[in-house]
Design an enzyme around this catalytic site. Structure first.
Site, PDB file in Angstrom:
ATOM      1  N   ASP A   2      -8.409  -6.760 -20.066  1.00 19.30           N
ATOM      2  CA  ASP A   2      -8.841  -7.678 -21.574  1.00 19.30           C
ATOM      3  C   ASP A   2      -6.715  -7.982 -21.638  1.00 19.30           C
ATOM      4  OD1 ASP A   2      -9.513  -9.014 -23.180  1.00 19.30           O
ATOM      5  OD2 ASP A   2      -9.547  -7.700 -24.654  1.00 19.30           O
ATOM      6  N   HIS A  10       1.121  -1.038  -0.112  1.00 19.59           N
ATOM      7  CA  HIS A  10      -0.449   0.583   0.218  1.00 19.59           C
ATOM      8  C   HIS A  10       0.800   1.352  -0.045  1.00 19.59           C
ATOM      9  CE1 HIS A  10      -4.100   1.072  -0.142  1.00 19.59           C
ATOM     10  NE2 HIS A  10      -4.758   0.039  -0.127  1.00 19.59           N
TER      11      HIS A  10
END
Ligand SMILES: CC(C)(COP(=O)(O)OP(=O)(O)OC[C@H]1O[C@@H](n2cnc3c(N)ncnc32)[C@H](O)[C@@H]1OP(=O)(O)O)[C@@H](O)C(=O)NCCC(=O)NCCSC(=O)CC(=O)O
Length: 502
Positions: A444, A206
């Site tokens: 994708d 993070h």
């Protein structure tokens, strides 16, 4: 097991027993190796280090970035763990086609993507002459990539919405090495489910990036995966990270203040100024009775929620009835009711706002790093429990979003200390991860349809994970983890409540 060290384009495989610490192999891989070895679900086939492509001249240079106060705000939180399930046809998901086509393409494009995102290939370090930690890349740094195969035949239920054990997803995401002095930033795992599909698990520190840039990196990897055999292809502007840290103004030195506060609240050591990169809470094992499930709001459901509120709430004040507010408020109301208990028990609703467009001057939307601030409010469970629980929750969320107009850095000095001072015994903490605005389902790789995204880490801080609906129909998916009894309560409250609005 075999451990693969891919350094500067050469692969050097060896048996684990031959491994020597001076190989500088990232420790997280070993940790995950042993963790997964004991898992019945996956068989580790290979652990490789993927370095930024040497075709890119930048990968031969050192690169470092100081943490901003936005990064320091989040740097002690546990890493973000996500897993993406891709459906394949039977013929493309055989071992041989996976090993000869899909895996090499994914590895090569990962290496190309890292060359554009060098800090992700490096480490979080805290040099002795630096007042704060830095992201540091040096040539030959790279990330750990685990390749595994799952023996499970339940790809479809694992990647579905139904209630299942949280522990079932954990073996699909790798761990990160994090010590006092150094922490890995990114690791990945590709797991084949023969004749069914594959998953990509990604664990990100993070300190380095927030949801927007984490998703942008994955979209860059996917974009490069679809560029056939081009050497060193450029990224389109919307995927090109903006690295200039001078755009973050910090006249109040929130960076140093946050460091001091983290240190004061988390140091178990007698020395409160100890320079440690360790997380606030160690990554714990997951209780076996914790289950997760995904709930969908259709576009029609969201319309019904909006109409319900418009018929109930006082329209004289501004109402921010966005999809986010309506779905969060409805989910939070069901969560409080599902838990039951005394009405005077404390409840907090907390979400983060992306500050890039909200700073003055605004930052580029591709600014690399964290740029989030948290906003929340505590109240009593009783407000959510009666018939007007949902309108109450909407009103609360609207107020919080209206508050952003006062400036996202309003009260910023208190944000780290608030994490610790606001925790009351028995607090139900409803914390939002993910965002429908990240459009994660557009990821994708050209290697099969993305069937499901899971924020595996949601259970670690009682978060609910929001994404847009996968079919692009304007709905929202909410993933959450609860104990089994509460999950069953939640599931019936969720569907009965929506049905009652027909
Ligand atoms: C503060 C907010 C949550 C408030 O969201 P809202 O949707 O209520 O309000 P808004 O002003 O942003 O948007 C108002 C309307 O404009 C649309 N809209 C605005 N910006 C948009 C964008 N970039 N893409 C698509 N739609 C957008 C919204 O869908 C909404 O329409 P409509 O009404 O149709 O909906 C949000 O602005 C925000 O900052 N979201 C990003 C949070 C984020 O980055 N989360 C990831 C955290 S990292 C993480 O999760 C990792 C981890 O820690 O585990």
């Amino acid at each position: 097991f075999r451990v693969d060290c891919a350094k500067a384009g050469t692969h050097n495989s060896r048996n684990l027993s031959e491994f020597r610490s001076q190989d500088c192999f990232p420790l997280p891989s070993l940790a995950s190796l042993f963790a997964m070895a004991s898992s019945k679900m996956v068989k580790v086939l290979e652990i490789t280090r993927v370095t930024p492509s040497s075709d890119s001249p930048s990968s031969a240079n050192e690169f470092s970035l100081p943490l901003s106060f936005f990064d320091i705000f989040l740097f002690k939180f546990h890493p973000i763990e996500t897993v993406f399930f891709f459906q394949l046809t039977e013929s493309t998901s055989t071992r041989s086609s996976f090993n000869s086509e899909i895996l090499p393409t994914l590895k090569q494009s990962l290496s190309l993507a890292l060359a554009h995102y060098l800090p992700l290939a490096g480490y979080l370090k805290w040099p002795s002459d630096s007042p704060k930690p830095i992201l540091s890349y040096t040539p030959n740094d790279g990330i750990s990539l685990t390749v595994a195969e799952s023996e499970a035949q339940n790809f479809h239920s694992l990647s579905g919405n139904e209630i299942r054990k949280v522990n079932e997803l954990q073996p699909l995401v790798p761990q990160l090495m994090i010590s006092d002095d150094i922490a890995a930033i990114l690791s990945a795992q590709i797991t084949l489910f023969p004749n069914q599909g594959f998953s990509i698990g990604v664990t990100t520190h993070h300190a380095a990036v927030d949801g927007r840039i984490g998703v942008m990196f994955l979209k860059s990897w996917a974009y490069l995966c679809k560029q056939d055999n081009k050497a060193n292809p450029p990224l389109p502007p919307e995927l090109t990270p903006f690295f200039d840290r001078s755009v973050i103004e910090d006249p109040a030195r929130l960076d140093l203040l946050y460091l001091k506060q983290w240190s004061a609240f988390t140091s178990s050591d007698s020395d409160p100024n100890k320079r440690s990169l360790k997380l606030w809470q160690e990554v714990r094992s997951t209780p076996d009775d914790l289950v997760r499930a995904t709930f969908e709001f259709t576009r029609k459901d969201i319309k019904k929620l909006r109409e319900k509120i418009l018929s109930k709430l006082d329209n004289s004040k501004p109402l921010h009835l966005s999809t986010f507010v309506l779905t969060l408020a409805y989910t939070a109301t069901c969560l409080v009711k599902a838990k039951g208990g005394e009405g005077d028990r404390p409840v907090s609703i907390v979400f983060v706002a992306d500050c890039r467009t909200r700073l003055d001057p605004p930052l580029p939307i591709t600014y690399f790093g964290n740029c989030l601030m948290s906003f929340g409010r505590s109240t009593n469970a009783t407000h959510f429990m009666n018939e007007d629980g949902f309108p109450f929750a909407v009103d609360l969320c609207c107020d919080l979003i209206e508050g952003l107009k006062d400036g996202v850095l309003e009260g910023a000095e208190e944000k780290v200390s608030h994490i610790f001072t606001s925790k009351k015994p028995g607090l139900q903490f409803i914390n939002v991860g993910g965002s429908p605005q990240l459009l994660i389902y557009s990821l994708d790789f050209g290697l099969g349809k993305l069937k499901k995204v899971e924020f595996v880490s949601v259970h670690r801080d009682e978060a609910i994970a929001m994404t847009e609906s996968r079919d692009g129909s304007g709905g929202v998916e909410v993933g959450l983890a609860l104990n089994k009894h509460e999950m069953e309560n939640f599931a019936s409250l969720f569907s009965d409540g929506l049905r009652s609005m027909d």
